[in-house]
Design an enzyme around this catalytic site. Structure first.
Site, PDB file in Angstrom:
ATOM      1  N   LEU A  67       0.712  -1.284   0.107  1.00 24.25           N
ATOM      2  CA  LEU A  67       0.069   0.073  -0.146  1.00 24.25           C
ATOM      3  C   LEU A  67       0.907   1.199  -0.047  1.00 24.25           C
ATOM      4  O   LEU A  67       0.231   2.321  -0.056  1.00 24.25           O
ATOM      5  CB  LEU A  67      -0.946   0.169   1.169  1.00 24.25           C
ATOM      6  CG  LEU A  67      -1.906  -1.137   1.213  1.00 24.25           C
ATOM      7  CD1 LEU A  67      -2.739  -1.125   2.667  1.00 24.25           C
ATOM      8  CD2 LEU A  67      -3.076  -0.892  -0.089  1.00 24.25           C
ATOM      9  N   ARG A  68       2.212   1.182  -0.144  1.00 26.96           N
ATOM     10  CA  ARG A  68       2.982   2.175  -0.076  1.00 26.96           C
ATOM     11  C   ARG A  68       2.672   3.151  -1.074  1.00 26.96           C
ATOM     12  O   ARG A  68       2.807   4.541  -0.937  1.00 26.96           O
ATOM     13  CB  ARG A  68       4.497   1.912  -0.014  1.00 26.96           C
ATOM     14  CG  ARG A  68       5.338   2.756   0.805  1.00 26.96           C
ATOM     15  CD  ARG A  68       6.817   2.411   0.600  1.00 26.96           C
ATOM     16  NE  ARG A  68       7.143   1.129   1.323  1.00 26.96           N
ATOM     17  CZ  ARG A  68       7.357   1.112   2.466  1.00 26.96           C
ATOM     18  NH1 ARG A  68       7.804   2.124   3.293  1.00 26.96           N
ATOM     19  NH2 ARG A  68       7.949  -0.131   2.867  1.00 26.96           N
ATOM     20  N   GLY A  69       2.396   2.755  -2.395  1.00 28.64           N
ATOM     21  CA  GLY A  69       2.340   3.191  -3.525  1.00 28.64           C
ATOM     22  C   GLY A  69       1.032   4.412  -3.348  1.00 28.64           C
ATOM     23  O   GLY A  69       1.136   5.712  -3.581  1.00 28.64           O
ATOM     24  N   THR A 113       1.803   6.949  -0.782  1.00 27.41           N
ATOM     25  CA  THR A 113       2.777   8.308  -1.302  1.00 27.41           C
ATOM     26  C   THR A 113       1.940   8.969  -2.348  1.00 27.41           C
ATOM     27  O   THR A 113       2.247   9.989  -2.342  1.00 27.41           O
ATOM     28  CB  THR A 113       3.986   7.548  -1.837  1.00 27.41           C
ATOM     29  OG1 THR A 113       4.387   6.628  -1.067  1.00 27.41           O
ATOM     30  CG2 THR A 113       4.993   8.613  -2.205  1.00 27.41           C
TER      31      THR A 113
END
Ligand SMILES: [Zn+2]
Length: 343
Positions: free
Chosen positions: A280-282, A285
């Protein structure tokens, strides 16, 4: 200290300039990776941005540039003691630091280590702060991050994400604040970063030497003018730089009030699903960068326009290689944006 080239006089390189402004507005975005040829002004832009920021209030004689106005938890051990007792707690102004991390720097030099001299001469276990301490509240620039050893990049990214440097070795137990914008440059032809490391950089941008005649002439003309008389050149651009300074300061203030509607969150998730980014980092960010952009532009809510503009720098380094698709990652992100948002 050499004077910095004015930020507002940097020609083209719009994506890089925007990424740095976004990372400076919201440090939780986690740094910028700049890919490009040598001599494209990667470090110039960082130095230029740091130079236009107002000087920081720091605790005098503190090795970590502690912020005198920070809550107790944001101070180093010494400053906590001094603040409580009211002794030795003086404030001075210091420029926003830009610390270069040279290739081949040892872990000791970066993270800090046992101060051997005081250990040997006085038998004291003192801590010799490293480059991370000097970068606190500023920028840490790694030239050719792809040539750095993985474990060092890993450690740097850990500190950048947590805002704290914890050193537990050689009988030392030290923790000190270390919040900085990590900027790494990479040359695509010289070794690659592991995907796990790539993914931990917030934004990635690609810079190239301008290919059109007009921009090239402008770059050369401005550079030449700057080098012949730096003070006069800086004076000429100072109003434009001041405008950028006000823009960042007000964006930081307004960041928390910028609304992220559910519809925007949904768009961000749809885009990441479409591109098949891991974890879920995308999305996180993407949303943070879009919110910082909205704040920089004085908008009250994050909309599709913001998402579209930050999607390439927020996502292009998170794509898995697709054997059926040999298009570059930028093209893949742009294509997905187009399909999703329509144009
Ligand atoms: Zn301190």
């Amino acid at each position: 200290m050499p004077v910095a080239f004015p930020f507002s006089a940097i020609v083209a390189q719009e994506e890089m300039k925007l990424a740095i402004l976004i990372a400076a507005t919201d440090q939780s975005i986690g740094g910028v990776l700049v890919f490009g040829d040598r001599g494209t002004g990667k470090s110039t832009a960082i130095r230029a941005l740091a130079a236009l920021l107002p000087p920081m209030r720091v605790v005098d004689k503190c090795a970590y540039n502690c912020d005198p106005d920070a809550p107790e938890g944001g101070l180093c051990e010494k400053c906590r003691e001094h603040k409580a007792s009211g002794h030795n707690f003086k404030v001075r102004k210091a420029p926003v630091p830009v610390v270069d991390l040279p290739l081949g720097a040892t872990e000791d030099r970066v993270i800090g280590a046992l101060d051997l001299e005081s250990a040997l001469t006085r038998g004291e276990k003192a801590f010799e702060p490293g480059l991370l301490a000097r970068a606190h509240r500023g920028f840490l620039y790694i030239d050719e991050a792809n040539l750095l050893e993985d474990h060092l990049v890993d450690a740097l990214l850990d500190v950048a994400a947590s805002g704290e440097n914890v050193v537990e070795r050689e009988g030392l137990s030290v923790r000190h604040p270390a919040r900085f914008v990590l900027v790494g440059s990479g040359n695509p032809e010289e070794g690659e970063l592991r995907p796990q490391l790539l993914d931990r950089f917030g934004l990635s941008v690609e810079v190239t030497t301008p290919q059109d005649l007009k921009s090239r002439m402008k770059v050369v003309r401005l550079r030449d003018e700057f080098e012949r008389d730096p003070p006069a050149f800086i004076d000429k651009w100072k109003r434009k730089d001041a405008k950028i300074r006000r823009q960042i300061l007000s964006a930081k203030e307004r960041l928390a009030d910028v609304d992220v509607p559910d519809a925007t969150l949904q768009r961000a998730s749809e885009l990441c699903l479409k591109l098949g980014t891991d974890g879920l980092r995308g999305e996180l960010t993407l949303i943070r960068a879009a919110r910082a952009l909205a704040a920089l532009e004085g908008d009250e809510a994050v909309g599709d326009e913001h998402l579209k503009r930050v999607a390439p720098p927020a996502l292009r380094h998170r794509l898995r290689r697709n054997v059926l698709d040999d298009a570059g990652s930028t093209t893949r992100v742009e294509r997905a944006v187009e399909e999703l948002f329509g144009e």
